[in-house]
Design a protein around this motif. Structure first.
Motif, PDB file in Angstrom:
ATOM      1  N   GLY A 337       0.816  -1.216   0.000  1.00 13.27           N
ATOM      2  CA  GLY A 337       0.000   0.000   0.000  1.00 13.27           C
ATOM      3  C   GLY A 337       0.843   1.256   0.000  1.00 13.27           C
ATOM      4  N   GLU A 338       1.919   1.253   0.793  1.00 15.01           N
ATOM      5  CA  GLU A 338       2.801   2.420   0.831  1.00 15.01           C
ATOM      6  C   GLU A 338       3.523   2.596  -0.507  1.00 15.01           C
ATOM      7  OE1 GLU A 338       6.696   4.192   3.243  1.00 15.01           O
ATOM      8  OE2 GLU A 338       5.685   2.397   4.013  1.00 15.01           O
ATOM      9  N   ASP A 341       1.070   4.101  -2.969  1.00 17.63           N
ATOM     10  CA  ASP A 341       0.800   5.517  -2.704  1.00 17.63           C
ATOM     11  C   ASP A 341       2.003   6.389  -3.043  1.00 17.63           C
ATOM     12  OD1 ASP A 341      -1.670   4.698  -1.845  1.00 17.63           O
ATOM     13  OD2 ASP A 341      -1.226   4.887   0.300  1.00 17.63           O
ATOM     14  N   THR A 342       3.199   5.871  -2.776  1.00 23.30           N
ATOM     15  CA  THR A 342       4.427   6.629  -3.069  1.00 23.30           C
ATOM     16  C   THR A 342       4.556   6.890  -4.568  1.00 23.30           C
ATOM     17  OG1 THR A 342       5.583   5.734  -1.137  1.00 23.30           O
ATOM     18  CG2 THR A 342       6.950   6.591  -2.930  1.00 23.30           C
ATOM     19  N   VAL A 343       4.378   5.832  -5.357  1.00 23.70           N
ATOM     20  CA  VAL A 343       4.553   5.979  -6.803  1.00 23.70           C
ATOM     21  C   VAL A 343       3.429   6.826  -7.411  1.00 23.70           C
ATOM     22  CG1 VAL A 343       4.687   4.753  -9.000  1.00 23.70           C
ATOM     23  CG2 VAL A 343       5.854   3.838  -6.990  1.00 23.70           C
ATOM     24  N   LEU A 344       2.199   6.549  -7.024  1.00 20.50           N
ATOM     25  CA  LEU A 344       1.086   7.335  -7.569  1.00 20.50           C
ATOM     26  C   LEU A 344       1.187   8.798  -7.152  1.00 20.50           C
ATOM     27  CD1 LEU A 344      -1.981   4.923  -7.167  1.00 20.50           C
ATOM     28  CD2 LEU A 344      -0.800   5.563  -9.278  1.00 20.50           C
ATOM     29  N   GLY A 345       1.657   9.048  -5.928  1.00 17.13           N
ATOM     30  CA  GLY A 345       1.837  10.430  -5.477  1.00 17.13           C
ATOM     31  C   GLY A 345       2.902  11.153  -6.279  1.00 17.13           C
ATOM     32  N   ALA A 346       4.006  10.451  -6.563  1.00 17.05           N
ATOM     33  CA  ALA A 346       5.071  11.063  -7.363  1.00 17.05           C
ATOM     34  C   ALA A 346       4.593  11.329  -8.789  1.00 17.05           C
ATOM     35  CB  ALA A 346       6.299  10.148  -7.376  1.00 17.05           C
TER      36      ALA A 346
END
Length: 616
Positions: A337-338, A341-346
């Motif tokens: 999950g992290e 979220d990290t990749v989609l956020g970037a």
């Protein structure tokens, strides 16, 4: 441009050992996604698959009946119909073999899956042998007639880049009979040796401290915090590779000789010519890249590894220290999950559109992330066909580098989704540009993480990890390219022994890694498991090309080039419809300029400068 069952999977693999995980799946990573292949076919025994297979066979027969011996006489409108019928066959054959191939790569040790892929490969190859005439006749059309057909307003003008690339093969084209023979023979030639390599590496087991591990799990030990575990993993790899080296030597000898025979008949001037033609890149551009990187070895890899030896408190690095985490780096598992979220956020930080294009991979069963017995090693993004969608394979272990691999493969997936609008014949991107979106996605993710990191030790670990990834992507891959060049040149003089290939491998390792290393006995056999040498000869320079290109692109982005995002999406959406000169022109870049590559390499050098400054 020829439909061929032996090229059904365009495997986009990660770089070298640094991106190859895998041990047993950890329960605290969260639920890892699995593929839902039903968008291709519901099941291997589904009536839809049987129907499409029969349709392909009939369509190939009908196409040959309608067009063989007649291409040169078609007017522009009829030529457009012909090309679009060919494209539909390409889509259907690609759909069938994508399903069989992806299902096989989920478990390469499953005999039923292997049989299905082999049987379908045979039937598709037999059917598409009827189409061999197409490229041969097309290349025989006189230039004046060819230009007229593609200039006509009601003709196939949009497909011209595809056929321009195909006609570049005209000087190397064989007779219709010989081309058909090579096409038929492919399933027992390179494709069979490729399959032997895949099945052999998937079945290898390694004894480490009383535990039996697969290849991925053992490679994963090379990034362990415990130096003794890293050494144990490296020695286990060396022992098993050494035990199997005669088989791997036979595979490489056979494939290199087969390639040399075909190149001789085609009058290819060099072993690399076919790759450059398929990449639509000039040999001098590749040579400029190769020369720029090898000249930079002392100020990049040699310099960085001397720095790393000091961090680890060692006079000399052993090979099991190359990808070791820093002593100050805290081991931490990153849940799925992290990572998502990290990749989609970037991606969203660059453009919401980029994140929107990546989101369905997580939601719709387009990613297979778990570690399973028999699963193909590494990671890839397979585009399947333009009427479906790509699928991403990972072996996710929760390490920071696994997050970067996720960002990398999603970049491929986004690129493939955008290029799909071009249609099957135009969507495929030359390998030299195929790494653009993947490496750019990694850079976005890395920069997002770096911006959020205020702790000095964590920033150092993050920077060092990025430098190592870039060295593995640029320095290592150009060294790999040099190894392949040496191997094919040596094979031209006669059969190679294991010792011969080992010596070639060590010559490029010493040159590229530098004087910070000692090489343990057994490391000379580590060429054996690198899949690129088997699946795609001379593929590896595409990684360095992509990294250098992305570094130059990212510099333009940071400099605030107007409308960068729009230009970037336009470049990805072009697929294979435009040459790299045309694609890079809006960014003020030119890959044929030697200074272009130095600009990319200077970014790596700048990161090393920052790491050295932290020591002061």
């Amino acid at each position: 441009m020829m439909i061929s069952a032996c090229t059904f999977v365009n495997r986009i693999l990660p770089r070298d050992e640094n991106a190859l995980p895998v041990a047993a799946e950890a329960p605290d990573l969260g639920k890892l996604p699995e593929w839902d292949l039903s968008d291709l076919y519901p099941a291997p025994d589904s009536p839809e698959l049987a129907r499409d297979l029969e349709t392909v066979e009939q369509a190939c027969s009908d196409f040959a009946h309608d067009y063989e011996g007649k291409l040169a006489s078609l007017d522009a409108e009829k030529m457009l119909d012909c090309i679009e019928r060919y494209q539909q066959i390409d889509i259907l054959a690609g759909r069938i073999m994508s399903y069989a191939g992806l299902r096989y790569y989920q478990n390469t040790t499953d005999s039923e899956r292997a049989k299905l892929m082999g049987d379908l490969q045979d039937r598709i190859t037999t059917a598409t042998t009827r189409l061999v005439f197409f490229s041969l006749e097309f290349n025989s059309i006189p230039d004046t007639c060819y230009e007229d057909i593609f200039a006509a307003p009601n003709g196939p003008a949009r497909y011209k880049p595809v056929f321009d690339r195909m006609r570049a093969m005209r000087p190397y084209q064989l007779s219709n009979e010989l081309e058909r023979f090579l096409h038929d023979n492919s399933v027992v030639g390179a494709a069979a040796w490729n399959r032997l390599f895949d099945e052999t590496t998937a079945a290898l087991t390694f004894q480490v401290d009383g535990e039996e591990l697969g290849l991925e799990a053992t490679l994963n030990l090379l990034t362990d915090h415990d130096r003794a575990r890293r050494e144990a993993g490296a020695r286990a790899l060396a022992e098993v590779f050494g035990r199997n080296i005669k088989l791997f030597t036979r595979i490489h000898n056979t494939l290199a000789k087969e390639k040399a025979i075909e190149d001789k008949w085609r009058k290819m001037p060099t072993p690399q010519t076919a790759r450059h033609l398929s990449n639509h890149v000039e040999p001098e551009v590749v040579e400029a890249l190769r020369n720029a990187v090898t000249a930079a070895y002392p100020r990049l890899s040699h310099r960085y590894y001397r720095l790393k030896a000091r961090w680890l408190g060692l006079d000399k690095l052993q090979i099991w220290d190359r990808n070791a985490p820093l002593p100050s780096e805290s081991p931490r598992l990153i849940t799925w999950g992290e990572a998502r979220d990290t990749v989609l956020g970037a991606y969203a930080g660059f453009s919401p559109k980029l994140a929107d294009l990546a989101q369905p991979f997580f939601d719709r069963g387009w990613i297979d992330a778990g570690v399973k017995p028999g699963k193909a090693p590494g990671a890839f993004a397979h585009p399947t066909v333009t009427t479906v969608h790509p699928y991403v394979l990972l072996n996710y272990l929760g390490k920071p580098r696994d997050v970067m691999t996720l960002a990398h493969e999603l970049g491929h997936g986004v690129h493939q989704r955008l290029a799909a609008a071009q249609g099957e014949l135009l969507a495929s991107t030359p390998l030299t540009l195929a790494e653009t979106a993947s490496v750019f996605g990694e850079m976005l993710t890395f920069r997002a993480l770096l911006t959020k990191t205020t702790d000095k030790a964590q920033r150092k670990a993050l920077l060092a990890g990025k430098v190592e990834d870039m060295i593995n992507t640029v320095v290592r891959q150009i060294a790999f390219y040099d190894f392949e060049c040496k191997l094919h040149a040596a094979r031209a003089k006669g059969e190679l022994t294991p010792e011969d290939i080992n010596a070639l491998w060590m010559s490029v390792q010493a040159e590229s890694l530098g004087d910070a290393f000692e090489f343990m006995p057994g490391y000379e056999s580590f060429w054996t498991y690198v899949p690129h040498f088997v699946h795609s000869p001379f593929y590896v320079y595409a990684y360095a090309f992509g990294d250098g290109l992305v570094n130059a692109l990212y510099a333009a982005y940071e400099d605030g080039l107007p409308d960068f995002q729009a230009k970037y999406f336009d470049m990805l959406a072009a697929g294979g419809s435009r040459h790299h000169k045309e694609l890079l022109a809006p960014f003020g870049l030119d890959a044929s300029d030697p200074a272009f590559w130095d600009k990319g390499l200077s970014m790596i050098e700048g990161f090393i400068d920052e790491l050295e400054a932290m020591e002061a």
